[in-house]
Design a protein around this motif. Structure first.
Motif, PDB file in Angstrom:
ATOM      1  N   ARG A 124      -5.914  -0.108 -15.969  1.00  0.00           N
ATOM      2  CA  ARG A 124      -5.778   1.167 -15.251  1.00  0.00           C
ATOM      3  C   ARG A 124      -4.347   1.674 -15.336  1.00  0.00           C
ATOM      4  N   ARG A 125      -4.215   2.979 -15.178  1.00  0.00           N
ATOM      5  CA  ARG A 125      -2.907   3.638 -15.257  1.00  0.00           C
ATOM      6  C   ARG A 125      -2.386   3.884 -13.849  1.00  0.00           C
ATOM      7  N   VAL A 126      -1.242   3.305 -13.522  1.00  0.00           N
ATOM      8  CA  VAL A 126      -0.697   3.490 -12.177  1.00  0.00           C
ATOM      9  C   VAL A 126      -0.078   4.876 -12.063  1.00  0.00           C
TER      10      VAL A 126
ATOM     11  N   ARG B 293       5.829   0.730  -8.588  1.00  0.00           N
ATOM     12  CA  ARG B 293       4.376   0.550  -8.616  1.00  0.00           C
ATOM     13  C   ARG B 293       3.980  -0.398  -9.755  1.00  0.00           C
ATOM     14  N   VAL B 294       4.613  -0.220 -10.903  1.00  0.00           N
ATOM     15  CA  VAL B 294       4.328  -1.097 -12.039  1.00  0.00           C
ATOM     16  C   VAL B 294       4.750  -2.528 -11.721  1.00  0.00           C
ATOM     17  N   ALA B 295       5.910  -2.674 -11.077  1.00  0.00           N
ATOM     18  CA  ALA B 295       6.405  -4.009 -10.742  1.00  0.00           C
ATOM     19  C   ALA B 295       5.429  -4.755  -9.832  1.00  0.00           C
ATOM     20  N   ALA B 296       4.735  -4.011  -8.985  1.00  0.00           N
ATOM     21  CA  ALA B 296       3.808  -4.633  -8.036  1.00  0.00           C
ATOM     22  C   ALA B 296       2.409  -4.830  -8.609  1.00  0.00           C
ATOM     23  N   THR B 297       2.198  -4.438  -9.861  1.00  0.00           N
ATOM     24  CA  THR B 297       0.878  -4.521 -10.490  1.00  0.00           C
ATOM     25  C   THR B 297       0.861  -5.635 -11.528  1.00  0.00           C
TER      26      THR B 297
ATOM     27  N   ASP C 196       0.916   2.932 -19.940  1.00  0.00           N
ATOM     28  CA  ASP C 196      -0.064   3.349 -20.939  1.00  0.00           C
ATOM     29  C   ASP C 196      -0.513   2.201 -21.836  1.00  0.00           C
ATOM     30  N   LEU C 197      -0.395   0.971 -21.360  1.00  0.00           N
ATOM     31  CA  LEU C 197      -0.731  -0.183 -22.191  1.00  0.00           C
ATOM     32  C   LEU C 197      -2.159  -0.108 -22.719  1.00  0.00           C
ATOM     33  N   ALA C 198      -3.087   0.317 -21.872  1.00  0.00           N
ATOM     34  CA  ALA C 198      -4.489   0.361 -22.297  1.00  0.00           C
ATOM     35  C   ALA C 198      -4.698   1.402 -23.391  1.00  0.00           C
ATOM     36  N   ASP C 199      -4.171   2.606 -23.191  1.00  0.00           N
ATOM     37  CA  ASP C 199      -4.335   3.667 -24.188  1.00  0.00           C
ATOM     38  C   ASP C 199      -3.682   3.293 -25.513  1.00  0.00           C
TER      39      ASP C 199
END
Length: 290
Positions: free
Chosen positions: A265-267, A253-257, A190-193
């Motif tokens: 974007r929200r994974v 998923r977060v680790a690969a982003t 949720d970094l963007a939000d």
């Protein structure tokens, strides 16, 4: 106005409580497909209680996460709404009734499971931090916003059990670690939000190295939590295993982003994968001897 039928049966409170529980179910179904799926794997004696906890937590979170602001309330007014919600919750837990259906459902669970101010006070303290200027201290915020919620759920699971002192210690540590992992991974996704809200729970703009450090911490939390699962009542294990596995997959998923993409974007974890993890958790629980 109550109906003559309800008045005549003398079960008006039971009817109101069922309605309150239905409202709690609506909250979870509206806001969380992952958590909603996991609760469906709980035994019937636990399922509604955990949903009641989630509903209260979610409504409180929405007060401070933009809903009240979008309704036009000033920060001072948001603080007032949160304080009133907190006071109403305390009163309902003490009395066993609230006219607010979400609070009433939670109060029924709290009274049945021994959830008191030792857990609700830190939770509301963390919610209040979101309305204060500056960044909340990470560990204090996570303790109140997430770890105590894990402990609330544990009290639901153990309300008819008599674990040893050592078993309880391991389970409480696991519940806290699982709650902390959930919160930290949600911070990352949720970094963007959160940036839009002016919040930096994990620090200022994260680099890939920062992200990797948080991922390592989360994986450690999830590993600790997994050690407690076999000690839980059998009818709670599949649901907790599923939640743990879902967040482990989300962590991957977060680790690969790249960190820069997390700000854009929200994974997510795809629904078929969620279903697979639930089936796998059910199978693992079925193979256990106790």
């Amino acid at each position: 106005m109550t109906t003559d039928h309800v008045k005549g049966t003398g079960h008006a409170l039971d009817a109101f409580t069922r309605t309150a529980q239905g409202a709690a179910n609506t909250v979870i179904d509206s806001y969380s497909t992952s958590f909603g799926m996991a609760t469906r794997l709980l035994g019937a004696r636990h399922r509604q209680h955990v949903r009641n906890i989630y509903a209260l937590v979610r409504v409180a979170d929405e007060i401070v996460d933009g809903v009240a602001a979008q309704a036009g309330l000033s920060v001072a007014e948001q603080r007032e709404v949160l304080a009133r919600f907190r006071a109403d919750t305390d009163e309902a837990v003490a009395r066993g009734y609230s006219a607010d259906v979400v609070i009433h459902a939670f109060a029924c669970t709290a009274r049945a499971s021994g959830i008191g101010p030792d857990l609700t006070d830190p939770f509301f303290d963390s919610m209040a931090m979101d309305l204060e200027p500056g960044d909340a201290p990470h560990d204090a915020y996570v303790w109140g916003s997430a770890e105590v919620v894990g402990l609330m759920c544990l009290r639901v699971f153990l309300r008819d059990e008599s674990p040893s002192v050592e078993q309880l210690r391991v389970m409480e540590h696991g519940a806290r670690q699982l709650g902390a992992a959930f919160q930290d991974i949600n911070f990352l996704r949720d970094l963007a939000d959160d940036l839009d809200l002016g919040r930096h729970y994990l620090g200022e703009r994260l680099t890939d190295a920062d992200k990797d450090a948080w991922v390592a911490r989360i994986r450690g939390q999830l590993a600790d939590a997994s050690l407690a699962i076999p000690l839980l009542p059998r009818d709670a294990r599949a649901a907790v295993r599923t939640a743990q596995a879902l967040f482990a997959r989300l962590t991957d998923r977060v680790a690969a982003t790249p960190a820069s993409e997390l700000y854009a974007r929200r994974v997510r974890v795809a629904d078929p994968v969620k279903a697979y993890l639930g089936v796998r958790a059910l199978a693992a629980t079925a193979l256990e001897r106790r």
